[in-house]
Design a protein around this motif. Structure first.
Motif, PDB file in Angstrom:
ATOM      1  N   GLU A  71     -23.232 -26.553 -19.804  1.00 36.86           N
ATOM      2  CA  GLU A  71     -24.018 -27.108 -18.698  1.00 36.86           C
ATOM      3  C   GLU A  71     -23.264 -27.018 -17.381  1.00 36.86           C
ATOM      4  O   GLU A  71     -23.821 -26.593 -16.357  1.00 36.86           O
ATOM      5  N   GLU A  72     -21.997 -27.399 -17.392  1.00 34.26           N
ATOM      6  CA  GLU A  72     -21.240 -27.410 -16.146  1.00 34.26           C
ATOM      7  C   GLU A  72     -21.004 -25.999 -15.612  1.00 34.26           C
ATOM      8  O   GLU A  72     -21.088 -25.766 -14.399  1.00 34.26           O
ATOM      9  N   LEU A  73     -20.704 -25.057 -16.498  1.00 33.87           N
ATOM     10  CA  LEU A  73     -20.551 -23.673 -16.057  1.00 33.87           C
ATOM     11  C   LEU A  73     -21.855 -23.144 -15.468  1.00 33.87           C
ATOM     12  O   LEU A  73     -21.860 -22.440 -14.452  1.00 33.87           O
ATOM     13  N   SER A  74     -22.970 -23.488 -16.094  1.00 36.36           N
ATOM     14  CA  SER A  74     -24.265 -22.991 -15.642  1.00 36.36           C
ATOM     15  C   SER A  74     -24.650 -23.550 -14.279  1.00 36.36           C
ATOM     16  O   SER A  74     -25.324 -22.877 -13.493  1.00 36.36           O
ATOM     17  N   LYS A  75     -24.225 -24.761 -13.979  1.00 42.32           N
ATOM     18  CA  LYS A  75     -24.475 -25.317 -12.650  1.00 42.32           C
ATOM     19  C   LYS A  75     -23.789 -24.463 -11.590  1.00 42.32           C
ATOM     20  O   LYS A  75     -24.248 -24.384 -10.447  1.00 42.32           O
ATOM     21  N   GLY A  76     -22.673 -23.834 -11.970  1.00 47.07           N
ATOM     22  CA  GLY A  76     -22.020 -22.896 -11.063  1.00 47.07           C
ATOM     23  C   GLY A  76     -22.765 -21.583 -11.010  1.00 47.07           C
ATOM     24  O   GLY A  76     -23.137 -21.104  -9.936  1.00 47.07           O
ATOM     25  N   TYR A  77     -23.000 -20.992 -12.167  1.00 44.26           N
ATOM     26  CA  TYR A  77     -23.798 -19.767 -12.270  1.00 44.26           C
ATOM     27  C   TYR A  77     -24.027 -19.480 -13.747  1.00 44.26           C
ATOM     28  O   TYR A  77     -23.070 -19.369 -14.529  1.00 44.26           O
ATOM     29  N   ALA A  78     -25.283 -19.352 -14.132  1.00 47.97           N
ATOM     30  CA  ALA A  78     -25.649 -19.199 -15.534  1.00 47.97           C
ATOM     31  C   ALA A  78     -25.062 -17.938 -16.163  1.00 47.97           C
ATOM     32  O   ALA A  78     -24.776 -17.914 -17.364  1.00 47.97           O
ATOM     33  N   SER A  79     -24.881 -16.885 -15.384  1.00 49.31           N
ATOM     34  CA  SER A  79     -24.312 -15.655 -15.931  1.00 49.31           C
ATOM     35  C   SER A  79     -22.895 -15.875 -16.452  1.00 49.31           C
ATOM     36  O   SER A  79     -22.490 -15.251 -17.437  1.00 49.31           O
ATOM     37  N   VAL A  80     -22.159 -16.738 -15.797  1.00 49.14           N
ATOM     38  CA  VAL A  80     -20.805 -17.042 -16.254  1.00 49.14           C
ATOM     39  C   VAL A  80     -20.862 -17.877 -17.528  1.00 49.14           C
ATOM     40  O   VAL A  80     -20.101 -17.653 -18.472  1.00 49.14           O
ATOM     41  N   ALA A  81     -21.772 -18.843 -17.583  1.00 50.35           N
ATOM     42  CA  ALA A  81     -21.953 -19.627 -18.797  1.00 50.35           C
ATOM     43  C   ALA A  81     -22.326 -18.722 -19.965  1.00 50.35           C
ATOM     44  O   ALA A  81     -21.901 -18.951 -21.104  1.00 50.35           O
ATOM     45  N   ASP A  82     -23.112 -17.696 -19.702  1.00 52.26           N
ATOM     46  CA  ASP A  82     -23.498 -16.741 -20.748  1.00 52.26           C
ATOM     47  C   ASP A  82     -22.276 -16.144 -21.437  1.00 52.26           C
ATOM     48  O   ASP A  82     -22.287 -15.908 -22.646  1.00 52.26           O
ATOM     49  N   GLN A  83     -21.227 -15.873 -20.671  1.00 53.70           N
ATOM     50  CA  GLN A  83     -20.022 -15.303 -21.259  1.00 53.70           C
ATOM     51  C   GLN A  83     -19.348 -16.297 -22.202  1.00 53.70           C
ATOM     52  O   GLN A  83     -18.871 -15.928 -23.281  1.00 53.70           O
ATOM     53  N   CYS A  84     -19.330 -17.560 -21.809  1.00 53.97           N
ATOM     54  CA  CYS A  84     -18.792 -18.595 -22.672  1.00 53.97           C
ATOM     55  C   CYS A  84     -19.597 -18.677 -23.961  1.00 53.97           C
ATOM     56  O   CYS A  84     -19.039 -18.779 -25.061  1.00 53.97           O
ATOM     57  N   GLY A  85     -20.924 -18.619 -23.843  1.00 53.51           N
ATOM     58  CA  GLY A  85     -21.785 -18.672 -25.010  1.00 53.51           C
ATOM     59  C   GLY A  85     -21.594 -17.495 -25.937  1.00 53.51           C
ATOM     60  O   GLY A  85     -21.589 -17.636 -27.170  1.00 53.51           O
TER      61      GLY A  85
END
Length: 380
Positions: A71-85
């Motif tokens: 959630e916190e990464l996605s608040k920055g930018y969802a594409s970056v959260a995608d990499q974590c996922g």
């Protein structure tokens, strides 16, 4: 529901997202650039392999921590959260089913951002219906021969290796699929052009092609013939991740809308003073919180091996995806014509949200899963 460790993680990732990710989100969206520098920093901070045991190079935390990070990464930018996922799914596969040699060769370097992975299931006729895959792995002396192709694969344009689901027995249905680790440097491995997406444009997607790729025996990940069941088992965690990512998009939209409502003036007063807009903001906040709590509930159930985890993960992913789309649209509405202009955050959030209803299992298939579990008596 969050303990002290969860809140510490939340605060740390929130600072990283605010200071490092969000300032470059617009540029990444505009240029469709893979953020290699952020990718490396995430690895240094231990944001790859959140639930992978520490002895294998991961953070050794629980599924709820993973949801908080996403959630916190996605608040920055969802594409970056995608990499974590993506790294979480890869890490889960190797943790549960990899050999020590496979973990050393592939998992460790991936968690350190030395190698970039891809998770390759989808094909032209096999999206929601994974049973329709046509990529084949045929036994040959010394290993396997891989033929076929995959579509819409995250990281395909930049990956160093791919974890590929292939059919090893055409007559065995679901039990005739296996998983293979494929080195991108292998002869016969090639990539299609990078796709130009509506949203989450900093997370590259493309096709992979396998033309007689020769694989050694130890390229097989997990038992032969169990690939379908293995891939489906890790997708429950994937749905928690996407649910949290969707909540992050919606929350970013709410925060932008609140700031705009206090700043913009019409008829001599801030638009936040108008009841109609206040109710809109209230509906945004309550729906986002409901989606967040569903996501946390699914994370806890999955961590604890609760029999209702499957339904909980589908509920969370389905609701959070719908909330992200509806409430990011509301954020655009608060901005009015400005929100429709490219370059404004809420316009990007609206585009980024749509895929949350599609990937990791469409919201239609999530509803089917929920109904199936209800009819089986798993109502809690």
């Amino acid at each position: 529901m969050l303990g002290e460790q969860h809140r510490e993680v939340q605060d740390a990732v929130r600072r990283f997202a605010t200071e490092v990710i969000r300032p470059v989100a617009a540029e990444l969206d505009e240029t469709e650039r893979f953020p290699a520098e952020i990718y490396r920093q995430m690895a240094e901070l231990g944001l790859f392999g959140i639930t992978v045991p520490a002895e294998l190079g991961g953070a050794g935390m629980d599924v709820l921590s993973y949801a908080v990070v996403m959630e916190e990464l996605s608040k920055g930018y969802a594409s970056v959260a995608d990499q974590c996922g993506l790294l979480e799914l890869i890490g889960t596969l190797f943790t549960r089913y990899g050999t020590d040699a496979q973990r050393q060769r592939w998992l460790g370097p991936a968690l350190r951002a030395e190698l970039r992975p891809a998770y390759a299931i989808t094909e032209a006729d096999a999206g929601t219906d994974v049973s329709g895959i046509r990529t084949t792995a045929t036994r040959v002396p010394g290993g396997w021969r891989l033929d076929g192709g995959k579509l819409w694969i995250h990281n395909a344009p930049v990956c160093d290796f791919a974890v590929v689901l292939a059919r090893t027995d055409k007559a065995a249905g679901h039990r005739g699929m296996s998983i293979f680790i494929v080195d991108a440097a292998s002869p016969g491995f090639s990539r299609g052009a990078k796709e130009h997406k509506m949203g989450q444009r900093g997370s590259p997607v493309g096709a992979l092609h396998f033309d007689g790729v020769e694989l050694p025996e130890d390229a097989l990940l997990g038992p032969e013939g169990r690939g379908f069941h293995i891939m489906m088992s890790v997708l429950e965690k994937g749905r928690v991740g996407i649910a949290a990512l969707a909540v992050g998009i919606a929350q970013a939209g709410l925060e932008a809308a609140l700031a705009q409502a206090k700043q913009r003036r019409q008829f001599g007063q801030p638009i936040a003073e108008f009841q109609g807009l206040q109710w809109l903001l209230a509906d945004m906040a309550k729906d986002i919180q409901a989606a967040r709590l569903l996501t946390w509930d699914a994370a806890v159930k999955l961590e604890n091996g609760d029999p209702g985890a499957n339904m909980a993960c589908s509920m969370a992913k389905c609701m959070a995806g719908d909330v992200a789309v509806a409430r990011s649209a509301d954020a655009v509405q608060v901005f009015g014509g400005t929100g429709y202009v490219k370059g404004y955050e809420v316009e990007r959030l609206y585009r980024d949200a749509k895929i949350c209803q599609i990937y990791e299992g469409t919201n239609q298939i999530q509803r089917t899963i929920i109904a199936r579990e209800l009819l089986k008596g798993n109502a809690s």
